[in-house]
Scaffold this motif. Structure first.
Motif, mmCIF file in Angstrom:
data_model
loop_
_atom_site.group_PDB
_atom_site.id
_atom_site.type_symbol
_atom_site.label_atom_id
_atom_site.label_comp_id
_atom_site.label_asym_id
_atom_site.label_seq_id
_atom_site.Cartn_x
_atom_site.Cartn_y
_atom_site.Cartn_z
ATOM 1 N N THR A 132 -27.657 -64.553 12.044
ATOM 2 C CA THR A 132 -27.674 -63.142 11.668
ATOM 3 C C THR A 132 -26.338 -62.493 11.968
ATOM 4 O O THR A 132 -25.784 -61.746 11.149
ATOM 5 C CB THR A 132 -28.791 -62.399 12.416
ATOM 6 O OG1 THR A 132 -30.051 -62.994 12.108
ATOM 7 C CG2 THR A 132 -28.818 -60.928 12.034
ATOM 8 N N VAL A 133 -25.802 -62.772 13.146
ATOM 9 C CA VAL A 133 -24.511 -62.188 13.536
ATOM 10 C C VAL A 133 -23.409 -62.686 12.610
ATOM 11 O O VAL A 133 -22.536 -61.918 12.187
ATOM 12 C CB VAL A 133 -24.187 -62.510 15.007
ATOM 13 C CG1 VAL A 133 -22.804 -61.989 15.384
ATOM 14 C CG2 VAL A 133 -25.253 -61.911 15.925
ATOM 15 N N ASP A 134 -23.453 -63.959 12.258
ATOM 16 C CA ASP A 134 -22.446 -64.510 11.339
ATOM 17 C C ASP A 134 -22.504 -63.823 9.984
ATOM 18 O O ASP A 134 -21.459 -63.543 9.373
ATOM 19 C CB ASP A 134 -22.653 -66.013 11.174
ATOM 20 C CG ASP A 134 -22.274 -66.812 12.425
ATOM 21 O OD1 ASP A 134 -21.548 -66.253 13.278
ATOM 22 O OD2 ASP A 134 -22.711 -67.967 12.536
ATOM 23 N N ALA A 135 -23.711 -63.544 9.515
ATOM 24 C CA ALA A 135 -23.853 -62.841 8.236
ATOM 25 C C ALA A 135 -23.304 -61.425 8.328
ATOM 26 O O ALA A 135 -22.659 -60.925 7.391
ATOM 27 C CB ALA A 135 -25.323 -62.814 7.819
ATOM 28 N N LEU A 136 -23.516 -60.787 9.458
ATOM 29 C CA LEU A 136 -23.052 -59.410 9.633
ATOM 30 C C LEU A 136 -21.540 -59.323 9.816
ATOM 31 O O LEU A 136 -20.935 -58.284 9.529
ATOM 32 C CB LEU A 136 -23.774 -58.773 10.820
ATOM 33 C CG LEU A 136 -25.245 -58.423 10.555
ATOM 34 C CD1 LEU A 136 -25.964 -58.092 11.849
ATOM 35 C CD2 LEU A 136 -25.351 -57.261 9.575
#
Length: 262
Positions: free
Chosen positions: A92-96
């Motif tokens: 999720t953090v990588d996508a954000l």
């Protein structure tokens, strides 16, 4: 002062002429940002970010700490995202990272890590004086703590199955401030191991602590468990012992109180 996050990434202070737009995916960090005077800069938070209630009510929810609505965040024009290694999922953090220019990763492992956390966020967002004031309050609260008689404790966070915390956690290190040592799971390397109430375990601990979160233990659980194991059991406020940030100051004061009661 270098502004380094938990991944070793260096951050720059926000230009005083620009207004940051912050999304916080960490409940305790959301509270800390508000206490630093940054509530007006918060444009997104999780549904678990509940403090201070009167302030966060007006900030958009973006899901939970682990089920984040990435598409919704993409509409906010956020400049900064604040996450935590334990609480948020890396994919999720990588996508954000593709959406939000600046991602600040936090990972306090012990109470005194809060001092660096205050200074990191205060330095990035132009709240240095407020951060130093929190540091002074933390130091004052910590100075009043004195380890008492050693206690071997078992801190419970869930039942069916029963779960506890390892010594390599913020919670365990908070308890150490008053001389309480968390029971080590002998057969598990997990940070949040499961366990069963064996005779050996019961004999190994002096006191059982039932946390108010994430499982909502109550007095009925205390009564039932005391009858089952024949050892003292007490309810404790999970927020006070597991939330870092500005809540840690009240957490240190809470430790002093429960120490005097046991």
């Amino acid at each position: 002062m270098k502004l380094i996050d938990a991944l070793g990434i260096k951050h720059q202070p926000v230009d005083a002429a620009q207004a940051p737009r912050i999304v916080s995916l960490v409940p305790s960090i959301t509270e800390l940002l508000c206490d630093l005077g940054l509530a007006q800069s918060l444009v997104g938070r999780t549904g678990f970010c509940i403090h201070p209630a009167d302030v966060v009510r007006g900030i958009a929810k973006v899901g939970g700490t682990k089920d984040v609505n990435v598409d919704k965040i993409s509409t906010f024009g956020a400049t900064h995202l604040i996450v935590n290694i334990d609480e948020n999922e890396k994919p999720t953090v990588d996508a954000l990272r593709k959406i939000v220019p600046h991602v600040i990763v936090t990972h306090p492992l012990a109470p005194r890590d809060n001092l660096a956390l205050y200074r990191l966020l205060g330095g990035v967002f132009g709240r240095v004086a407020q951060a130093e004031a929190l540091c002074a309050q933390f130091e004052s609260a910590a100075a009043l703590l004195t380890p008492g008689a050693p206690q071997r404790v078992l801190y419970c966070i869930w039942k069916d199955p029963w779960m506890t915390v390892s010594r390599d956690t913020y919670i365990a290190r908070m308890l150490e401030q008053i001389g309480w040592q968390q029971w080590p799971a002998p057969t598990s390397m997990a940070r949040y191991p499961t366990f069963s109430w064996s005779d050996a375990l019961v004999q190994a601990v002096d006191l059982v602590l039932l946390s108010s979160e994430p499982y909502h233990f109550g007095e009925a659980h205390v009564d039932s468990l005391e009858q089952q194991i024949g050892k003292p059991v007490r309810l404790v406020d999970g927020e006070m012992l597991s939330w870092y940030g500005s809540r840690a100051i009240a957490g240190l004061q809470y430790l002093r109180r429960i120490q005097s009661e046991c």
